[in-house]
Design a protein around this motif. Structure first.
Motif, mmCIF file in Angstrom:
data_model
loop_
_atom_site.group_PDB
_atom_site.id
_atom_site.type_symbol
_atom_site.label_atom_id
_atom_site.label_comp_id
_atom_site.label_asym_id
_atom_site.label_seq_id
_atom_site.Cartn_x
_atom_site.Cartn_y
_atom_site.Cartn_z
ATOM 1 N N VAL B 247 0.874 -1.153 0.170
ATOM 2 C CA VAL B 247 0.038 -0.050 -0.030
ATOM 3 C C VAL B 247 0.869 1.203 0.051
ATOM 4 O O VAL B 247 0.696 2.299 -0.632
ATOM 5 C CB VAL B 247 -1.029 0.045 1.323
ATOM 6 C CG1 VAL B 247 -1.752 1.367 1.328
ATOM 7 C CG2 VAL B 247 -1.941 -1.267 1.173
ATOM 8 N N LEU B 266 -2.885 3.845 -11.741
ATOM 9 C CA LEU B 266 -4.382 4.170 -11.115
ATOM 10 C C LEU B 266 -4.668 5.516 -11.451
ATOM 11 O O LEU B 266 -5.683 5.869 -11.797
ATOM 12 C CB LEU B 266 -4.395 3.914 -9.622
ATOM 13 C CG LEU B 266 -4.520 2.295 -9.050
ATOM 14 C CD1 LEU B 266 -4.257 2.458 -7.689
ATOM 15 C CD2 LEU B 266 -5.902 2.075 -9.511
ATOM 16 N N LEU B 267 -3.734 6.484 -10.933
ATOM 17 C CA LEU B 267 -3.947 7.879 -11.203
ATOM 18 C C LEU B 267 -4.054 8.330 -12.527
ATOM 19 O O LEU B 267 -4.912 8.967 -12.949
ATOM 20 C CB LEU B 267 -2.633 8.611 -10.891
ATOM 21 C CG LEU B 267 -2.972 10.023 -10.271
ATOM 22 C CD1 LEU B 267 -4.116 10.039 -9.195
ATOM 23 C CD2 LEU B 267 -1.646 10.842 -9.876
ATOM 24 N N GLY B 269 -5.240 6.310 -14.930
ATOM 25 C CA GLY B 269 -6.611 5.968 -15.338
ATOM 26 C C GLY B 269 -7.728 6.732 -15.001
ATOM 27 O O GLY B 269 -8.727 6.985 -15.832
ATOM 28 N N THR B 275 -11.794 3.608 -17.075
ATOM 29 C CA THR B 275 -12.092 2.853 -15.659
ATOM 30 C C THR B 275 -11.641 1.222 -15.777
ATOM 31 O O THR B 275 -11.211 0.726 -14.774
ATOM 32 C CB THR B 275 -13.621 2.526 -15.831
ATOM 33 O OG1 THR B 275 -14.264 2.404 -17.007
ATOM 34 C CG2 THR B 275 -14.183 3.813 -14.978
ATOM 35 N N ILE B 278 -8.255 1.037 -14.546
ATOM 36 C CA ILE B 278 -8.146 1.516 -13.295
ATOM 37 C C ILE B 278 -8.456 0.182 -12.552
ATOM 38 O O ILE B 278 -7.599 -0.643 -11.603
ATOM 39 C CB ILE B 278 -8.945 2.196 -12.597
ATOM 40 C CG1 ILE B 278 -8.999 3.698 -13.338
ATOM 41 C CG2 ILE B 278 -9.184 2.257 -11.231
ATOM 42 C CD1 ILE B 278 -9.682 4.496 -12.688
ATOM 43 N N TRP B 279 -9.422 -0.796 -12.904
ATOM 44 C CA TRP B 279 -9.686 -2.074 -12.505
ATOM 45 C C TRP B 279 -8.715 -3.046 -12.724
ATOM 46 O O TRP B 279 -8.542 -3.964 -11.779
ATOM 47 C CB TRP B 279 -11.257 -2.456 -12.805
ATOM 48 C CG TRP B 279 -12.357 -1.876 -12.106
ATOM 49 C CD1 TRP B 279 -12.854 -0.936 -12.731
ATOM 50 C CD2 TRP B 279 -13.060 -2.483 -10.813
ATOM 51 N NE1 TRP B 279 -13.841 -0.263 -11.637
ATOM 52 C CE2 TRP B 279 -13.970 -1.232 -10.753
ATOM 53 C CE3 TRP B 279 -12.700 -3.115 -10.212
ATOM 54 C CZ2 TRP B 279 -14.971 -1.396 -9.628
ATOM 55 C CZ3 TRP B 279 -13.575 -3.530 -9.082
ATOM 56 C CH2 TRP B 279 -14.528 -2.272 -8.751
ATOM 57 N N LEU B 282 -5.897 -2.320 -10.104
ATOM 58 C CA LEU B 282 -6.434 -2.814 -8.957
ATOM 59 C C LEU B 282 -6.385 -4.443 -8.518
ATOM 60 O O LEU B 282 -5.923 -4.767 -7.729
ATOM 61 C CB LEU B 282 -7.882 -2.345 -8.699
ATOM 62 C CG LEU B 282 -8.276 -2.081 -7.379
ATOM 63 C CD1 LEU B 282 -7.516 -1.022 -6.791
ATOM 64 C CD2 LEU B 282 -9.926 -1.249 -7.358
ATOM 65 N N ALA B 285 -2.694 -5.408 -8.142
ATOM 66 C CA ALA B 285 -2.523 -5.033 -6.835
ATOM 67 C C ALA B 285 -2.915 -5.904 -5.998
ATOM 68 O O ALA B 285 -1.949 -6.426 -5.023
ATOM 69 C CB ALA B 285 -2.810 -3.488 -6.584
ATOM 70 N N SER B 286 -4.048 -6.538 -6.113
ATOM 71 C CA SER B 286 -4.505 -7.560 -5.158
ATOM 72 C C SER B 286 -3.966 -8.784 -5.426
ATOM 73 O O SER B 286 -3.609 -9.715 -4.217
ATOM 74 C CB SER B 286 -6.060 -7.535 -5.428
ATOM 75 O OG SER B 286 -6.662 -6.394 -5.161
ATOM 76 N N SER B 289 -0.535 -8.553 -3.849
ATOM 77 C CA SER B 289 -0.552 -8.576 -2.390
ATOM 78 C C SER B 289 -0.483 -10.053 -1.933
ATOM 79 O O SER B 289 0.269 -10.326 -1.002
ATOM 80 C CB SER B 289 -1.820 -7.875 -2.009
ATOM 81 O OG SER B 289 -2.085 -8.032 -0.658
#
Lengths: 376, 311
Positions: B247, B266-267, B269, B275, B278-279, B282, B285-286, B289
């Motif tokens: 994070v 992200l920024l 996007g 969109t 961005i997704w 995201l 990133a998940s 992680s």
């Protein structure tokens, strides 16, 4: 009650170094001795020697030694700060005398903290003095170091500058606080935590739901949820609802995981007792299992509180009205007003510590029976 | 998930089987929940995208479109309010394979950049946290002064000032990996310090007495008893820490416009209304992680196995 020479020497060390500092030039263009550049601070510095000597003369078991050394350090700190305030030491002109005095104050503070920390746990002084003294020492080192050695304010403004920016900008900072903390973070926090607890209670009732939700919740707890901020800004607009939405998603999963862990904290015997009373699922939940889950719930609430604050601020980087802590930070950085940025950080830190302290106080009132809380 | 705090009886191979069975028992519920999430996602995409879709159909001259027409249109938007899972999946695959790794428009390039600064910050933060914990364990009087400030340090929303830290360090000539790693480090050291402190204090009194009867020196007690005892606590904290480091790295990438990283993605996007991008970032990133947490869990199994601990 004799004491070793080393122990007495350590008590005196700070005072000795302060005395040595008085014999050196205060500034890098000084005239040979501290007294010539700044008379009054030099007098305060001499006063600081009294508590050091007094501490070194006391017997081994004396409880006054630590506080006395701390008083000496405080007087030394007052003298050096006074030299800055009177203009005797201009920005970035610290000389050997000033530097040595600073080192002496920090060494004496360390010795004082160590002595006080050895006092019995029960006394209030032993609990409150060490962290307070350490905090003051850090503030002192920050202030004296920044001004004395001329650290550029853009890099790191001294605490005094941050303090005056805080006082001057109070109305603006208050409006930011209302926007970010009161509207965005708090509302999202309340919704997210309530939803997390309710979902936890529901998942606890249905084993299938728990087995399915827990791995997902664990995965989501580790996921960088702040990333949804741009999406929420697109859906809910620039004002606080988008920030609250990010906070809801951020706080939901830690709360769910902690609720589930807490609800399984009730022992077999307690459950058997409830059963022998003929209590149903709901009664058992309210009378036995939820109270037992309280330590876990508070753990989740504390973690979520810090997460909520940060999520609300970071979400503002992706679009805000012209008010809010995140907005303030990003605009003032661009305008090189770093002291205002730090004042905003101070507000955030106060809000964070305040919330944490409040939750801890409520926790102590409600879970006084828990082993972790005993003996406090 | 690796560790649900379940300790199973039995030893060796049989325990592994039991653990595997226990994990597979979760598969059906997890898949059900996942299917439910995806179903809700599609429904949400339909609800959120249909106004836009109807408008477009109207512009094409279809005054009152049928539901199926709206559905096809809503699930095939170029800039949807909420992209469908299949659109996101396609975006992830194409943006990872269309151009070579290293290209600015390749998703993997950004994921690797973020992973690098995450790991750098994680290593630095772990070293700092362990040093603090060992220092506090060795010098007990220090703990009372230092520990409250370690806790207080976390009330400073470092993520909120991450852009400032990056900008200021950039002005000083520190660019690239280091500023992001510093932010990750700040987030990392806290759970490690707290967990390790707790772990170093959790040695069984019986074991301590045994060490005492062996006339062990404080150093030997530390190396042979306290340190191995603290490992489970340390690794539990490391899993939290590496997620926090990620994070930190992502937020640290926000102000460094035009450089690599999932945060930049992200920024960008959100600026251009992409969109789907961005997704995709995201989800990437998940996944990153989850992979990092699993890697820590793997190291944990090896380390605790080596130190003779029981898993």
């Amino acid at each position: 009650m004799t004491r070793s020479l080393v122990s007495r020497g350590l008590d005196l060390a700070g005072g000795g170094l302060l005395l040595a500092a008085l014999l050196l030039p205060l500034t890098d263009t000084g005239r040979g001795m501290w007294v010539m550049d700044a008379g009054l601070p030099a007098g305060v510095m001499l006063l600081a020697l009294i508590p050091f000597i007094s501490a070194a003369r006391r017997p081994q078991g004396s409880t006054a030694r630590g506080p006395l050394v701390l008083v000496g350090a405080l007087l030394g700190a007052v003298a050096t700060i006074a030299a800055l305030r009177t203009g005797a030491v201009a920005f970035g002109t610290a000389g050997p005398g000033f530097t040595l005095a600073g080192i002496a104050v920090m060494l004496a503070a360390t010795r004082g903290i160590t002595l006080v920390a050895r006092l019995p746990e029960a006394s209030a002084a032993a609990r409150i003095l060490p962290p307070a003294a350490l905090g003051l020492t850090l503030l002192y080192a920050w202030e004296a170091g920044c001004i004395g050695f001329g650290v550029p304010p853009v890099l790191l403004p001294p605490p005094s500058a941050i303090g005056s920016a805080f006082v001057d900008g109070l109305p603006v900072l208050w409006a930011d606080f209302i926007q970010t903390v009161w509207k965005g973070a708090l509302r999202g926090y309340l919704i997210g935590c309530t939803a997390g607890i309710l979902l936890g209670v529901a998942a606890d009732r249905v084993a299938f739901l728990r087995r399915g939700l827990l791995p997902v919740a664990n995965l989501m707890s580790a996921a960088p949820i702040v990333g949804i901020a741009p999406i929420m800004v697109m859906w809910f607009g620039f004002d606080w609802p988008s920030k609250a939405a990010v906070v809801v998603v951020t706080t939901l999963f830690p709360m769910l995981v902690n609720t589930l862990a807490g609800l399984s904290a009730t022992t077999r015997q307690e459950l058997d007792l409830m059963r022998s009373y003929g209590a149903g699922h709901l009664t058992t939940l309210i009378v036995a299992r939820l109270p037992n889950a309280l330590p876990f719930l508070f753990n989740g609430l504390k973690i979520s509180a810090t997460l909520a604050l940060i999520a609300a601020i970071v979400a503002e980087f992706f679009g805000t009205p012209v008010v809010g802590m995140g907005f303030r930070i990003s605009t003032e950085v661009a305008r090189m007003n770093v002291d205002v940025v730090w004042a905003t950080i101070l507000v955030a830190a106060l809000a964070g510590s305040g919330t944490y302290g409040l939750l801890s106080a409520i926790e102590r009132r409600l879970t006084f029976w828990h082993p972790a809380m005993r003996g406090r | 998930m690796t560790d649900l705090g379940i300790t199973l009886p039995g030893t060796g191979r049989r325990r592994l089987w039991r653990a595997a069975a226990d994990r597979s028992a979760n598969i059906v519920p997890v898949l059900t929940v996942a299917a439910l999430v995806i179903a809700i996602w599609y429904l949400g995409a339909f609800i959120l995208n249909s106004p836009q879709a109807i408008e477009q159909l109207n512009r094409q001259g279809i005054a009152s479109p049928t539901t199926s027409q709206v559905l096809t249109e809503a699930f095939g938007q170029r800039r949807p309010v909420l992209p469908t899972p299949d659109q996101v999946l396609v975006e992830i695959v194409t943006s990872s394979t269309e151009r070579p790794v290293g290209n600015v428009r390749n998703l993997l390039t950004h994921a690797i950049a973020t992973a690098q600064s995450t790991l750098a910050g994680f290593v630095l933060g772990t070293i700092l946290g362990m040093t603090l914990a060992i220092g506090m364990a060795a010098l007990r009087p220090l703990e009372r002064g230092v520990l409250p400030w370690i806790v207080a340090s976390q009330t400073v929303p470092i993520l909120a000032i991450a852009p400032m830290v990056v900008v200021v360090l950039g002005n000083l000539g520190f660019t690239g990996l280091l500023p992001k790693a510093v932010i990750s480090m700040y987030l990392c050291f806290f759970p490690v310090a707290i967990g390790m402190t707790k772990g170093l204090r959790s040695a069984d009194p019986l074991h301590m007495d045994l060490m005492h009867s062996y006339d062990a020196s404080p150093l030997q007690v530390f190396l042979k008893l306290r340190l191995p005892t603290s490992l489970p606590y340390l690794f539990a904290s490391l899993k939290v820490a590496i997620a926090a480091a990620l994070v930190g790295a992502i937020v640290g990438e926000l102000p460094t416009g035009g450089q690599a990283g999932l945060g930049t993605r992200l920024l960008a996007g959100s600026y251009y209304g992409q969109t789907t991008q961005i997704w995709a970032a995201l989800i990437a990133a998940s996944v990153l992680s989850a992979l990092l947490v699993q890697a820590v869990a793997l190291v944990e199994r090896i380390a605790i196995g080596r130190s003779g601990g029981v898993r």
